[in-house]
Motif scaffolding. Structure first.
Motif, PDB file in Angstrom:
ATOM      1  N   PRO A 132       0.809  -1.221   0.000  1.00 45.24           N
ATOM      2  CA  PRO A 132       0.000   0.000   0.000  1.00 45.24           C
ATOM      3  C   PRO A 132       0.838   1.265   0.000  1.00 45.24           C
ATOM      4  CG  PRO A 132      -0.607  -1.461   1.811  1.00 45.24           C
ATOM      5  CD  PRO A 132       0.631  -2.013   1.194  1.00 45.24           C
ATOM      6  N   SER A 133       0.443   2.247  -0.781  1.00 42.09           N
ATOM      7  CA  SER A 133       1.081   3.557  -0.746  1.00 42.09           C
ATOM      8  C   SER A 133       0.476   4.324   0.419  1.00 42.09           C
ATOM      9  CB  SER A 133       0.829   4.289  -2.060  1.00 42.09           C
ATOM     10  OG  SER A 133      -0.553   4.546  -2.199  1.00 42.09           O
ATOM     11  N   ARG A 134       0.945   5.520   0.678  1.00 43.70           N
ATOM     12  CA  ARG A 134       0.411   6.304   1.790  1.00 43.70           C
ATOM     13  C   ARG A 134      -1.083   6.554   1.658  1.00 43.70           C
ATOM     14  NH1 ARG A 134       3.194  11.307   4.068  1.00 43.70           N
ATOM     15  NH2 ARG A 134       2.004  10.775   5.880  1.00 43.70           N
ATOM     16  N   PRO A 135      -1.596   6.971   0.479  1.00 42.06           N
ATOM     17  CA  PRO A 135      -3.043   7.175   0.392  1.00 42.06           C
ATOM     18  C   PRO A 135      -3.823   5.886   0.644  1.00 42.06           C
ATOM     19  CG  PRO A 135      -1.953   8.244  -1.444  1.00 42.06           C
ATOM     20  CD  PRO A 135      -0.911   7.422  -0.738  1.00 42.06           C
ATOM     21  N   GLU A 136      -3.306   4.759   0.143  1.00 40.38           N
ATOM     22  CA  GLU A 136      -3.973   3.490   0.401  1.00 40.38           C
ATOM     23  C   GLU A 136      -3.885   3.118   1.885  1.00 40.38           C
ATOM     24  OE1 GLU A 136      -1.836   1.018  -2.296  1.00 40.38           O
ATOM     25  OE2 GLU A 136      -3.249   1.363  -3.924  1.00 40.38           O
ATOM     26  N   ALA A 137      -2.766   3.457   2.524  1.00 40.56           N
ATOM     27  CA  ALA A 137      -2.591   3.128   3.938  1.00 40.56           C
ATOM     28  C   ALA A 137      -3.626   3.859   4.791  1.00 40.56           C
ATOM     29  CB  ALA A 137      -1.179   3.474   4.399  1.00 40.56           C
ATOM     30  N   ILE A 138      -3.818   5.157   4.560  1.00 35.76           N
ATOM     31  CA  ILE A 138      -4.798   5.876   5.374  1.00 35.76           C
ATOM     32  C   ILE A 138      -6.204   5.398   5.058  1.00 35.76           C
ATOM     33  CG2 ILE A 138      -4.997   7.892   3.865  1.00 35.76           C
ATOM     34  CD1 ILE A 138      -5.343   7.743   7.736  1.00 35.76           C
TER      35      ILE A 138
ATOM     36  N   SER B 277       6.458  -0.083   4.137  1.00 33.99           N
ATOM     37  CA  SER B 277       6.318   0.423   2.768  1.00 33.99           C
ATOM     38  C   SER B 277       5.890   1.894   2.761  1.00 33.99           C
ATOM     39  CB  SER B 277       5.309  -0.418   1.992  1.00 33.99           C
ATOM     40  OG  SER B 277       4.006  -0.227   2.485  1.00 33.99           O
ATOM     41  N   CYS B 278       5.466   2.391   3.928  1.00 32.53           N
ATOM     42  CA  CYS B 278       5.052   3.797   4.054  1.00 32.53           C
ATOM     43  C   CYS B 278       6.159   4.646   4.665  1.00 32.53           C
ATOM     44  CB  CYS B 278       3.790   3.891   4.905  1.00 32.53           C
ATOM     45  SG  CYS B 278       2.404   2.992   4.220  1.00 32.53           S
ATOM     46  N   GLY B 279       7.339   4.061   4.844  1.00 31.57           N
ATOM     47  CA  GLY B 279       8.487   4.820   5.329  1.00 31.57           C
ATOM     48  C   GLY B 279       8.597   4.911   6.836  1.00 31.57           C
ATOM     49  N   VAL B 280       7.917   4.030   7.562  1.00 33.73           N
ATOM     50  CA  VAL B 280       8.010   4.014   9.028  1.00 33.73           C
ATOM     51  C   VAL B 280       8.351   2.603   9.486  1.00 33.73           C
ATOM     52  CG1 VAL B 280       6.396   5.931   9.349  1.00 33.73           C
ATOM     53  CG2 VAL B 280       5.526   3.603   9.309  1.00 33.73           C
ATOM     54  N   THR B 281       8.819   2.491  10.727  1.00 35.84           N
ATOM     55  CA  THR B 281       9.184   1.164  11.218  1.00 35.84           C
ATOM     56  C   THR B 281       8.103   0.540  12.104  1.00 35.84           C
ATOM     57  OG1 THR B 281      10.394   2.177  13.041  1.00 35.84           O
ATOM     58  CG2 THR B 281      11.669   1.583  11.089  1.00 35.84           C
ATOM     59  N   THR B 282       7.199   1.368  12.647  1.00 31.62           N
ATOM     60  CA  THR B 282       6.142   0.820  13.501  1.00 31.62           C
ATOM     61  C   THR B 282       4.780   1.357  13.076  1.00 31.62           C
ATOM     62  OG1 THR B 282       6.194   2.588  15.151  1.00 31.62           O
ATOM     63  CG2 THR B 282       7.720   0.736  15.489  1.00 31.62           C
ATOM     64  N   PHE B 283       3.742   0.614  13.415  1.00 32.46           N
ATOM     65  CA  PHE B 283       2.379   1.047  13.110  1.00 32.46           C
ATOM     66  C   PHE B 283       2.041   2.318  13.890  1.00 32.46           C
ATOM     67  CE2 PHE B 283      -2.289   0.721  13.269  1.00 32.46           C
ATOM     68  CZ  PHE B 283      -2.535   0.641  11.907  1.00 32.46           C
ATOM     69  N   SER B 284       2.544   2.452  15.104  1.00 35.69           N
ATOM     70  CA  SER B 284       2.318   3.666  15.900  1.00 35.69           C
ATOM     71  C   SER B 284       2.847   4.904  15.183  1.00 35.69           C
ATOM     72  CB  SER B 284       2.984   3.546  17.272  1.00 35.69           C
ATOM     73  OG  SER B 284       2.380   2.530  18.014  1.00 35.69           O
ATOM     74  N   GLU B 285       4.024   4.786  14.584  1.00 39.33           N
ATOM     75  CA  GLU B 285       4.588   5.907  13.816  1.00 39.33           C
ATOM     76  C   GLU B 285       3.678   6.275  12.654  1.00 39.33           C
ATOM     77  OE1 GLU B 285       8.788   5.787  12.606  1.00 39.33           O
ATOM     78  OE2 GLU B 285       8.976   4.118  14.017  1.00 39.33           O
ATOM     79  N   LEU B 286       3.120   5.259  12.008  1.00 42.67           N
ATOM     80  CA  LEU B 286       2.232   5.509  10.879  1.00 42.67           C
ATOM     81  C   LEU B 286       0.981   6.260  11.336  1.00 42.67           C
ATOM     82  CD1 LEU B 286       1.678   5.107   7.868  1.00 42.67           C
ATOM     83  CD2 LEU B 286       0.634   2.903   8.448  1.00 42.67           C
ATOM     84  N   LEU B 287       0.400   5.840  12.455  1.00 39.32           N
ATOM     85  CA  LEU B 287      -0.786   6.529  12.977  1.00 39.32           C
ATOM     86  C   LEU B 287      -0.477   7.991  13.286  1.00 39.32           C
ATOM     87  CD1 LEU B 287      -2.308   3.818  15.343  1.00 39.32           C
ATOM     88  CD2 LEU B 287      -3.161   4.523  13.095  1.00 39.32           C
ATOM     89  N   LYS B 288       0.711   8.250  13.821  1.00 36.24           N
ATOM     90  CA  LYS B 288       1.092   9.627  14.162  1.00 36.24           C
ATOM     91  C   LYS B 288       1.210  10.520  12.933  1.00 36.24           C
ATOM     92  CE  LYS B 288       3.245   8.433  18.491  1.00 36.24           C
ATOM     93  NZ  LYS B 288       4.461   8.217  19.228  1.00 36.24           N
TER      94      LYS B 288
END
Length: 92
Positions: free
Chosen positions: A16-22, A61-72
């Motif tokens: 997933p890309s960033r738009p797909e991730a959100i 794949s979104c440039g972060v190492t943890t899911f928490s970072e992605l949520l932030k």
């Protein structure tokens, strides 16, 4: 490995890309909130639901190492609060 239409190898283009991730995160929170009957959901329940919606999901794949970072990264789209045992999120 054969390249995909995007120019990336087929394996990489399926992540997933960033738009797909959100979009996945929003769908997961909406589904969890509907099941629970309240808008706030535990952070620990979001990633498993995202993986149920898309088993190929990987936050790296979104440039972060943890899911928490992605949520932030999505503070403009998600509200966060401290719950009794874990962080809780809801859609803005």
């Amino acid at each position: 490995m054969r390249p995909h239409a995007s120019g990336l190898p087929a394996e990489e283009s399926s992540t997933p890309s960033r738009p797909e991730a959100i979009d996945l995160i929003r769908r997961a929170i909406a589904r969890l909130a509907a099941n629970k009957g309240e808008p706030w959901v535990l952070k620990a329940t979001i990633r498993p639901m995202v993986l149920r919606l898309d088993p190929t999901f990987d936050e790296k794949s979104c440039g972060v190492t943890t899911f928490s970072e992605l949520l932030k990264k999505y503070v403009d789209l998600l509200e966060e609060r401290k719950g009794q045992y874990d962080r809780e999120y809801r859609l803005k």
